[in-house]
Scaffold this motif. Sequence first.
Motif, PDB file in Angstrom:
ATOM      1  N   GLY A   4       0.814  -1.210   0.000  1.00 37.60           N
ATOM      2  CA  GLY A   4       0.000   0.000   0.000  1.00 37.60           C
ATOM      3  C   GLY A   4       0.848   1.261   0.000  1.00 37.60           C
ATOM      4  O   GLY A   4       2.047   1.223  -0.210  1.00 37.60           O
ATOM      5  N   ASP A  27      -4.968   1.198   4.793  1.00 38.31           N
ATOM      6  CA  ASP A  27      -6.360   0.975   4.375  1.00 38.31           C
ATOM      7  C   ASP A  27      -7.271   0.826   5.586  1.00 38.31           C
ATOM      8  O   ASP A  27      -8.377   1.371   5.625  1.00 38.31           O
ATOM      9  N   GLN A  30      -7.876   4.198   7.177  1.00 41.00           N
ATOM     10  CA  GLN A  30      -8.843   4.977   6.405  1.00 41.00           C
ATOM     11  C   GLN A  30     -10.272   4.522   6.678  1.00 41.00           C
ATOM     12  O   GLN A  30     -11.189   5.345   6.773  1.00 41.00           O
TER      13      GLN A  30
END
Length: 66
Positions: A4, A27, A30
């Motif tokens: 990522g 991720d 988020q």
Amino acid sequence: MDQGHGGRSPGAAQRRGSARPDLVVDDLVQLVVGIALSTTRGHDPGQPGRLLVLVFDAVFGSSRES
């Protein structure tokens, strides 16, 4: 394993098989931030917790799975 944007991954949990192999920490952060922001003005105080349970069940496996 995809690292990522931040290059960090929850490697220990992935090696144990308790986290998805494609999970990237950025991720997950988020998702949690999105839940926090989307529920700040909500009328249901239990919604943030329920949404977090959904996310963590999807990422780490449901505690209710047999």
